[in-house]
Scaffold this motif. Structure first.
Motif: not given
Length: 535
Positions: A420-423, A469-475
């Motif tokens: 999350q910090l990387g994003r 899952c949510l981060m993958a969706a945002h990517v």
């Protein structure tokens, strides 16, 4: 249903079966039982009302209303009829009829404390604040109890809050409420904490902060005990309003010595400190610095104070508190904003944030804690920072997918925090298409692996790995926006639907699905998602 405690009354005994049928949801039997009873006792008004409730619940609203009005027009004064009519009118969403009901009851029995209190509450439900005030005073004259008096005072405050003319609030309603409370204060009749709270609210709305401070710090303030540090919190609020920075600073110091993890007092401490520095404030040569005690008015004192709190945490055998570590970063940020060279005495932000991650990285709050202070890093430090955090995450050996996975939820939380910090730092956005696809693949592997830790979760609980899952969706959304390839969007929708199958209560999945369906113009599908999500 209505109260049925006095079984000595034969009518209560006759009505009991109808109550039981209604309570059990057997409305048709309740209607039949009421009809039987009315054939023998035509003047039993409560039976008519209970029949009306049964009719209302079976969808016969017009019949129910007609039957209820027959009883209401007789202006009943028996408790059973009044309470049953109140229930019926609430179910009909007609609370204004309850006021008429008890207005009639009060006219017939003007000395009844119960009917007057019911009338006040009925006015409260429909927002009739002026009538509430009158009902409260009428009740107080009949039964001179403090709560009834303050019901009337509160009604005045509500009139002030709801008044469209703010001038009218400050010249009529609030001053009148203040005088009413002052009368009770002079007569030493203040009994409850709620009465002091109301007095404080009135003074605060009038802008009489000095008078409010006297109340809080005086004898009346001793009644403020229901909340932890209630008096101190109110004093702090008033010191801010009055710009009494020495008192604000000293009180913050005292409270932080008692509870070094209370973030609101760190903010008050730093706010007051820099106000004092800007004003070149210096303590008096003799006596106390202020009524609250010693005041810190220099950067060096603030640094020493924060370092002392840190030293106390480091010396503890138990797990340290987060507050002092975050306070150090907050002080660095404020000093940097003012271009103060003293910030270097507190350390290098990258190293301090790394240490914080080592201590608290397995807490879900770590990401929100550190996110605020990412601005302290230089752009050329971003990759170095993430690499250092990644090295501190205890992952197992890479498996067939060439991805190292966490062995427990604490390691998972640490890895999730790093991702999350990387994003947040924009590192994911800087990847090319192949890099983002590889990132999605890795996030999916972590998501599916993490599901094993939530096998026993309830449907209302979130899975530990939901954020992957949510981060993958945002990517996926990033790729869709960049390339215009709708295949990415369909992949995203499929992933979110899979996430919902494992976490039916995840609001973020639902909101993102709704947004994407709307962007696609699939409004019918977005509406069908509402019961799953937001409705």
């Amino acid at each position: 249903m209505a109260a049925r405690g006095h079984v000595q009354d034969p009518n209560d005994r006759r009505l009991r079966p109808i109550y039981d049928y209604l309570d059990n949801g057997n409305n048709k039997m309740a209607i039949q039982q009421a009809d039987k009873l009315l054939k023998k006792h035509r003047d039993l008004h409560c039976a008519k009302v209970l029949k009306a409730i049964g009719l209302q619940r079976t969808g016969k609203q017009d019949e129910a209303f007609t039957l209820a009005q027959e009883v209401a027009n007789l202006e009943p004064t028996d408790d059973n009829s009044l309470q049953a009519l109140t229930i019926l009118y609430r179910e009909m969403h007609r609370p204004e009829l309850v006021t008429k009901l008890y207005e009639a009851a009060v006219r017939k029995v003007p000395t009844s404390e119960e009917y007057h209190s019911h009338l006040f509450m009925a006015y409260a439900r429909v927002g009739e604040y002026k009538k509430m005030q009158q009902a409260g005073m009428a009740l107080y004259k009949i039964v001179p109890k403090n709560p009834y008096y303050f019901w009337s005072v509160m009604s005045l405050v509500m009139q002030a809050i709801s008044a469209q003319d703010e001038k009218l609030s400050h010249t009529m309603f609030l001053p009148l409420a203040e005088r009413m409370v002052e009368k009770m204060v002079k007569e030493e009749k203040i009994e409850a904490e709620a009465e002091v709270q109301l007095y404080f609210m009135i003074l605060e709305r009038l802008g009489k902060y000095v008078e409010a401070l006297e109340v809080v710090r005086g004898q009346l303030g001793e009644k403020l005990t229901s909340e932890l540090q209630s008096r101190e919190n109110k004093c702090m609020l008033l010191y801010h309003q009055l710009k009494h920075w020495p008192e604000c600073n000293a009180l913050s110091c005292k409270l932080l010595l008692k509870n070094p993890d209370d973030w609101q007092f760190y903010l008050s401490y730093f706010d007051s400190l820099f106000h004092l520095i800007d004003q070149s404030w210096t303590p008096p040569e003799e006596g106390d610095h202020c009524t609250e005690g010693e005041v810190h008015c220099s950067v060096s004192q603030a640094i020493s104070f924060v370092e002392e709190r840190l030293a106390a945490e480091e010396a503890k055998e138990s797990r340290p508190l987060r507050g002092p570590y975050l306070a150090r970063l907050e002080l660095i940020r404020r000093l940097r904003q003012r271009s103060c060279s003293e910030e270097q005495q507190l350390g290098e932000p990258l190293e301090l944030m790394f240490q914080y991650f080592v201590k608290f990285g397995d807490k879900p709050c770590c990401i929100t804690d550190l996110k605020v202070f990412l601005e302290l890093l230089m752009p050329d430090q971003y990759v170095q920072f993430i690499n250092r955090l990644t090295e501190a995450v205890p992952l197992g050996e890479a498996g067939e997918d060439d991805v190292a996975l966490p062995g427990d939820t604490r390691a998972l939380q640490r890895h999730l925090c790093v991702a999350q910090l990387g994003r947040c730092l924009g590192l994911q956005h800087a990847l090319d298409t192949d890099g983002k696809l590889a990132l999605i693949r890795e996030l999916k592997i972590h998501y599916h692996h993490g599901l094993q830790f939530g096998k026993n979760c309830l449907k209302t609980e979130l899975q530990f790995s939901d954020m992957y899952c949510l981060m993958a969706a945002h990517v996926y959304v990033d790729l869709w926006m960049e390339t215009g390839n709708e295949q990415m969007l369909w992949q995203c929708l499929g992933l979110l639907e899979e996430g919902l199958s494992h976490s039916p209560s995840n609001a973020q999945f639902k909101l993102l699905l709704l947004l994407l369906f709307c962007r696609l113009g699939a409004f019918e599908r977005s509406q069908s998602s509402l019961p799953l999500g937001i409705a």
